[in-house]
Scaffold this motif. Structure first.
Motif, short mmCIF file in Angstrom:
data_model
loop_
_atom_site.label_atom_id
_atom_site.label_comp_id
_atom_site.label_asym_id
_atom_site.label_seq_id
_atom_site.Cartn_x
_atom_site.Cartn_y
_atom_site.Cartn_z
N GLY A 151 0.80 -1.22 0.00
CA GLY A 151 0.00 0.00 0.00
C GLY A 151 0.83 1.27 0.00
O GLY A 151 0.29 2.36 -0.20
N LEU A 173 -13.00 -0.87 -1.62
CA LEU A 173 -12.04 -0.04 -0.88
C LEU A 173 -11.10 0.69 -1.84
O LEU A 173 -10.76 1.85 -1.64
CB LEU A 173 -11.23 -0.91 0.09
CG LEU A 173 -11.99 -1.47 1.29
CD1 LEU A 173 -11.11 -2.47 2.05
CD2 LEU A 173 -12.41 -0.34 2.23
N ALA A 174 -10.69 -0.02 -2.91
CA ALA A 174 -9.78 0.58 -3.89
C ALA A 174 -10.45 1.72 -4.65
O ALA A 174 -9.77 2.62 -5.16
CB ALA A 174 -9.28 -0.48 -4.86
N ILE A 227 -12.08 3.96 -3.31
CA ILE A 227 -11.83 5.14 -2.48
C ILE A 227 -10.36 5.54 -2.62
O ILE A 227 -10.03 6.69 -2.88
CB ILE A 227 -12.16 4.85 -1.00
CG1 ILE A 227 -13.62 4.41 -0.87
CG2 ILE A 227 -11.89 6.08 -0.14
CD1 ILE A 227 -13.99 3.94 0.52
N HIS A 228 -9.46 4.56 -2.41
CA HIS A 228 -8.03 4.75 -2.65
C HIS A 228 -7.41 3.39 -2.89
O HIS A 228 -7.70 2.42 -2.16
CB HIS A 228 -7.35 5.45 -1.47
CG HIS A 228 -5.97 5.94 -1.79
ND1 HIS A 228 -4.85 5.15 -1.69
CD2 HIS A 228 -5.54 7.15 -2.22
CE1 HIS A 228 -3.78 5.84 -2.06
NE2 HIS A 228 -4.17 7.07 -2.38
N TRP A 229 -6.55 3.28 -3.87
CA TRP A 229 -6.01 2.00 -4.29
C TRP A 229 -5.24 1.28 -3.19
O TRP A 229 -5.12 0.05 -3.19
CB TRP A 229 -5.10 2.16 -5.51
CG TRP A 229 -3.83 2.91 -5.22
CD1 TRP A 229 -3.61 4.25 -5.33
CD2 TRP A 229 -2.59 2.35 -4.75
NE1 TRP A 229 -2.33 4.58 -4.95
CE2 TRP A 229 -1.68 3.42 -4.60
CE3 TRP A 229 -2.17 1.06 -4.45
CZ2 TRP A 229 -0.37 3.23 -4.15
CZ3 TRP A 229 -0.86 0.87 -4.00
CH2 TRP A 229 0.02 1.95 -3.86
N SER A 230 -4.71 2.00 -2.21
CA SER A 230 -3.87 1.38 -1.17
C SER A 230 -4.67 0.74 -0.04
O SER A 230 -4.15 -0.12 0.68
CB SER A 230 -2.94 2.43 -0.57
OG SER A 230 -3.68 3.45 0.09
N TYR A 231 -5.93 1.12 0.13
CA TYR A 231 -6.71 0.65 1.27
C TYR A 231 -6.84 -0.88 1.35
O TYR A 231 -6.77 -1.45 2.44
CB TYR A 231 -8.11 1.29 1.25
CG TYR A 231 -8.12 2.75 1.65
CD1 TYR A 231 -6.95 3.43 1.96
CD2 TYR A 231 -9.32 3.45 1.72
CE1 TYR A 231 -6.97 4.77 2.31
CE2 TYR A 231 -9.35 4.81 2.07
CZ TYR A 231 -8.17 5.46 2.37
OH TYR A 231 -8.19 6.77 2.72
N PRO A 232 -7.04 -1.57 0.22
CA PRO A 232 -7.15 -3.04 0.32
C PRO A 232 -5.90 -3.69 0.91
O PRO A 232 -6.00 -4.66 1.67
CB PRO A 232 -7.37 -3.47 -1.13
CG PRO A 232 -7.93 -2.28 -1.81
CD PRO A 232 -7.28 -1.11 -1.15
N PHE A 244 -3.67 -2.41 3.05
CA PHE A 244 -3.61 -2.17 4.49
C PHE A 244 -4.61 -3.05 5.23
O PHE A 244 -4.31 -3.61 6.29
CB PHE A 244 -3.87 -0.70 4.80
CG PHE A 244 -2.81 0.23 4.28
CD1 PHE A 244 -1.47 -0.04 4.45
CD2 PHE A 244 -3.16 1.39 3.61
CE1 PHE A 244 -0.49 0.82 3.97
CE2 PHE A 244 -2.20 2.26 3.12
CZ PHE A 244 -0.85 1.96 3.31
N THR A 245 -5.80 -3.19 4.66
CA THR A 245 -6.84 -4.00 5.30
C THR A 245 -6.45 -5.47 5.37
O THR A 245 -6.59 -6.12 6.42
CB THR A 245 -8.17 -3.86 4.53
OG1 THR A 245 -8.54 -2.47 4.48
CG2 THR A 245 -9.27 -4.63 5.22
#
Length: 389
Positions: free
Chosen positions: A86, A150-151, A153-158, A160-161
């Motif tokens: 992320g 989630l992506a 919203i922002h590509w990095s969120y998945p 981190f989750t």
């Protein structure tokens, strides 16, 4: 037993979500990092490459170590490397972090398949394997669509989750799984790669593993570019691609849960033949379908076959030599991810060269046909093969 089954289900769910997540994200990351289509498949392939290379080491080592420690360490490293994805700033940093995530998964997932025969009675192995495989299927049905949302919203969120979820699963491993030390300590002193000799010296094993390679190569070549094809042909957004993956994942879940009953009704040979032939027909017609709903409906049967065939194939491979299940499981997973690396790379090249999914689907159909023939002529369905080889 319920806790162990749940644990193994969750391990495969988390690792499966991370494995398949890149497919619907390819159009977004390709645009973000300015990656040509012919190289975009390496965002899938980097993870697979790390897994394929290190699973060859992880399997033999795990046969001489405490499987709990291997599984726990691998899951913690998997969590950290996934969260770093992320933070990627370009193609090469994403390549590196995905590679490290694949390495970590290589020390984790094979332990699950190797542990099932050791922890569960023989009559429950097929059922438990199907449930655990359903964890992999559920990652496609639920994990990937959630990641896609989630992506959006922002590509990095998945990333981190998934990393945080993997850390929670590591805690579950620590508290639920007991020590699983090898039965024979001297095995740990055996040179790593010499443990593959019983498999390399077996004609049945060589042909069966090659068939497994072709099966995975064809499936993941097509799978890697579902999101890309959906965006190019049907103009799907990333969240719409996630919904499509949700539906396809349901097919995988259905196949995983009913696989044991299908095999019982048809036997292993007929199950494999029917499933592969249906998948070949599906791959041939897929590029010519006029709508998303038609595309999803036909591809549903491919995913259903994957849910039935994958645990069946792993079970057959593990039966080749029960004394080295860890080695066999890791080799099978290593071959799967080597096939993913090659398949996604070839798919990227021919997708760009032929400007679409047409050549990719034909390539997948050819791989499935070759896999079916290799399984049939390997002799793995014959009785008493272990003693003859």
């Amino acid at each position: 037993m319920f806790k162990l089954t749940t644990l193994f289900f969750l391990i495969m769910f988390v690792i499966g979500t991370d494995t398949f997540l890149i497919s619907p994200l390819i159009p977004t990351l390709q645009s973000l990092f300015h990656i040509p289509t012919e190289y975009s498949g390496w965002m899938v392939g980097s993870y697979a490459l790390g897994y394929a290379l290190f699973a060859l080491i992880a399997g033999p080592l795990s046969d001489g170590w405490d499987r709990k420690k291997v599984m726990l360490s691998g899951m913690v490293c998997f969590s950290i490397s996934t969260m770093f994805c992320g933070l990627a700033t370009g193609f090469w940093s994403m390549f590196l972090f995905r590679f490290l995530a694949g390495v970590s998964a290589a020390f984790t997932a094979p332990q699950v398949w190797a542990s099932i025969p050791a922890l569960f009675p023989a009559q429950k192995i097929a059922k438990v394997s199907g449930i655990v495989m359903a964890g992999l299927a559920a990652s496609q049905a639920f994990g990937i669509p959630i990641g896609s949302l989630l992506a959006s919203i922002h590509w990095s969120y998945p990333f981190f989750t998934i990393g945080i979820c993997a850390l929670l699963v590591a805690l579950f491993i620590f508290y639920v799984l007991h020590e699983m030390k090898p039965n024979q300590a001297p095995q740990a002193k055996t040179p790593i790669f010499s443990r593959y000799l019983p498999l390399l010296n077996s004609r049945t094993a060589r042909r069966a593993f090659f068939a497994h390679f072709l099966f995975q190569c064809g499936f993941f070549a097509a799978f890697s570019f579902i999101g890309k094809w959906g965006a190019d042909r049907f103009h799907l957004s990333i969240d719409q691609a996630g919904y499509m993956m949700f539906f396809l994942g349901l097919g995988n879940i259905a196949g995983s849960l009913c696989g044991a009953n299908v095999i019982k009704a048809l036997n292993r040979f007929n199950t494999l033949v029917v499933g592969f032939l249906v998948s070949i027909v599906c791959f041939i017609v897929l590029p010519h379908l006029p709508s998303v709903s038609a595309f999803e409906s036909v591809y549903f049967f491919v995913f259903m076959n994957m849910g039935v065939a994958f645990p069946l194939i792993l079970g057959m491979l593990n039966s080749l030599n029960p004394a080295i299940r860890g080695t066999i499981s890791s080799l099978a997973n290593s071959i799967m991810y080597a096939a993913t690396t090659l398949g996604s790379w070839i798919a990227g090249l021919i997708y760009a060269a032929f400007n679409g999914f047409y050549a990719v689907s034909i390539f997948a159909a050819i791989c499935f046909a070759g896999s079916l023939l290799s399984f049939i002529f390997s002799g793995i369905f014959g009785k008493g093969r272990e003693n003859k080889e």
